[in-house]
Design an enzyme around this catalytic site. Sequence first.
Site, PDB file in Angstrom:
ATOM      1  N   CYS A 129      -7.933   1.738   2.003  1.00 44.83           N
ATOM      2  CA  CYS A 129      -8.797   1.768   0.933  1.00 44.83           C
ATOM      3  C   CYS A 129      -8.187   0.642  -0.273  1.00 44.83           C
ATOM      4  O   CYS A 129      -7.916   1.367  -0.839  1.00 44.83           O
ATOM      5  CB  CYS A 129      -9.856   2.737   0.751  1.00 44.83           C
ATOM      6  SG  CYS A 129     -11.290   1.783  -0.781  1.00 44.83           S
TER       7      CYS A 129
ATOM      8  N   HIS B 287     -15.329   0.373   3.398  1.00 43.72           N
ATOM      9  CA  HIS B 287     -15.041   1.966   4.113  1.00 43.72           C
ATOM     10  C   HIS B 287     -15.917   2.173   4.206  1.00 43.72           C
ATOM     11  O   HIS B 287     -16.355   4.001   4.766  1.00 43.72           O
ATOM     12  CB  HIS B 287     -13.854   2.197   3.833  1.00 43.72           C
ATOM     13  CG  HIS B 287     -12.964   0.974   3.887  1.00 43.72           C
ATOM     14  ND1 HIS B 287     -11.992   0.272   3.077  1.00 43.72           N
ATOM     15  CD2 HIS B 287     -11.922   1.344   5.305  1.00 43.72           C
ATOM     16  CE1 HIS B 287     -11.081  -0.382   3.359  1.00 43.72           C
ATOM     17  NE2 HIS B 287     -10.906   0.435   5.036  1.00 43.72           N
TER      18      HIS B 287
ATOM     19  N   ASP C 203     -11.580  -6.351  -0.472  1.00 41.04           N
ATOM     20  CA  ASP C 203     -10.751  -5.368   0.518  1.00 41.04           C
ATOM     21  C   ASP C 203     -10.538  -5.920   1.605  1.00 41.04           C
ATOM     22  O   ASP C 203     -11.106  -6.782   1.403  1.00 41.04           O
ATOM     23  CB  ASP C 203     -11.544  -3.819   0.662  1.00 41.04           C
ATOM     24  CG  ASP C 203     -10.756  -2.882   1.312  1.00 41.04           C
ATOM     25  OD1 ASP C 203     -10.850  -1.970   1.045  1.00 41.04           O
ATOM     26  OD2 ASP C 203     -10.864  -2.548   2.444  1.00 41.04           O
TER      27      ASP C 203
ATOM     28  N   SER D   8       0.919  -1.288  -0.627  1.00 40.25           N
ATOM     29  CA  SER D   8       0.249  -0.028  -0.135  1.00 40.25           C
ATOM     30  C   SER D   8       1.256   1.602   0.090  1.00 40.25           C
ATOM     31  O   SER D   8       0.089   2.057   0.090  1.00 40.25           O
ATOM     32  CB  SER D   8      -0.899   0.157   0.859  1.00 40.25           C
ATOM     33  OG  SER D   8      -1.533  -1.164   1.027  1.00 40.25           O
TER      34      SER D   8
END
Length: 666
Positions: A384, A371, A365, A328
């Site tokens: 996310c 989210h 996810d 990420s």
Amino acid sequence: MTELKNTERELYLFRLRLIFLGIFVLACFSALVTRFVWLQIVKHDDYVLLADENRIDVVPVVPNRGLILDRNGVILARNYSAYTLEITASKINQDMDVLIDELADLVDIQPKHRKRFRKLLEDSKSFESVPIRTRLTDEEVARFTAQRFRFPGVDIQARLFRQYPQGDVASHVIGYIGRISTKDAEIIDDMEDSANYNGTDYIGKEGLEKSYEKILHGSTGFEEVEVSAGGRAVRTLSRTPPTSGKNLILSVDIELQKVIEEAFGDRRGALVAIEPATGDVLAFVSKPTYDPNLFVEGIDQQSWNELNTSEDKPLLNRPLTGAYPPGSTYKPFMALAALELGKRTATQAIADPGFFAFGNHIFKDDKPGGHGMVDMYRSIVQSCDTYYYMLANDMGVDAMHDFMKPFGFGQKTGIDLEHERTGLLPSTAWKRTAFKKPAQQRWIPGDTISLGIGQGQNTFTPLQMAHAIATLANNGVVMKPHLVKMTEDPQTRARTLTVPKESFRIPLKQENIDFIKNAMVGVVKEGTSARVFANAEYVSGGKTGTAQVISIKKNEKYDAKRMAVRHLDHSLYTAFAPADQPKIALAIIVENGGFGSEAAAPIVRKALDYYLLGKRPEVKENKELPVPVPKAQSDMALYRSDAEVKNPPEPAPGPKPGGETTGNKD
């Protein structure tokens, strides 16, 4: 009966003999005169030269190797002189083992010394002297000197030795020197300045010692020495002094390096910290480390086996050659690409159900249920995955490749170390050239989606990740990362910068850069690393990340408690600080560390606390090694003493009907 003599005949014969004798004598004398003229007149100059060479020996004078210092003047590599006991194999007329046994009565020679001697002997030429013992004591020197007449071909030599006072700290940066092997000698013979290595026994093998070998080595001098018939030096006729090698002033802060290495503890991984405005590498950590002092005189077999066969691979330079998915930590760059390419606006939001469906494949996810409504700011702060699955699908692999390339992803940075790995920034063109089978050359659309969260075929070095975040922190101004800040002439103290100016600028809109930086500050204040940076006395920007090590089967759930340690996800974090005017940017990976906020971010917090505030977690004793010689024999007086994808991987399989992909867990 009386015999009558023929007087005339006898006189004739006598005269004939006299003539022949005269001719013979004249011929011999003529030969002597001719030879005399040849030697004394015709070949006079040649034989004068040979005569001089017989009585004059040209001895090379090895220069002092340049020092290596950190940015604050702390010595990381230095020289000292010591005596060695050396054997020249070509001059030995007895069994080598018997000779060594006799020497052992005078000098302490252990089995490890014998093993090392045998190995060095194999790698050297017969006329070269090879050390059987180094760092002799004064008592050992005296004992051997008194008995030297018994050992033709054995002698004591004064040699310069390299020492790394900081031990294993920053070992992958500094590297080490070692004795010149047969392979090294062949390389030297092909060099234009091969004569500069006359008399030299050591050469840089790894790290900066190798990449800056010519600068550190200096220029060899020589002495013309008059020698006796027995080969003993009588007097020095002339001397051309050597020129010491230049010193290397590193950009590395060795105290910051120590703080980070201590924070890693026994964990494996890498961290690279860079000053964005200059490209100075402030810390270059590869864990585990090794002690370069082991290699200087030839490493013993046991130590080599321990290093070479260790499952932790301490000899692997992870920041330079380790290739990892960025996880990420890639998302801020994806978001910046979306803004620059017009694929998203900052306020545009998506509804996140907790997955992204592509055909019959489900990309999950990490948060069940999703989210909710997610705009770009929240997509970075809350990390996310669904947002970036969708963005990657909309953007396409080639658009991602073209945007990321100037940041250095999947590109060699050009840092001043050898063997830098390229990594992989995938594209359709790459796949067509990397594989031979048509089926493998075709880009599968589903492969693009995982790239958006820094997974899939993305594999970058920690150095590339740090270079990218430093470029972002520097508003798109690209500075070449470097470990050597400047070189220094040891005589004049004149210094020369190695990277005096920027490489180039990435054309980016400042408002877009500011937005991404602000979102990364949000990660620290209210996002995935808020707990780690609570109560920090500075504002930083950051991004957590995880990188999958093994694939999780369909319908399986990632359970760290049930997995083997080396199958756990890698923990990543990228950061810059202070947020308004970054002085440091860094990237870290902790192998099999799990969530980025659990393993990687706490190490970064300690690094930033020290570099920005001077706070140190705990003070440990200086690991500097003792100097085995008096200061007068060292060269430290002026300083403070404290040391592609050529074989591409198989393409990841495309999404299968009903398949699932697990998202990043930050």
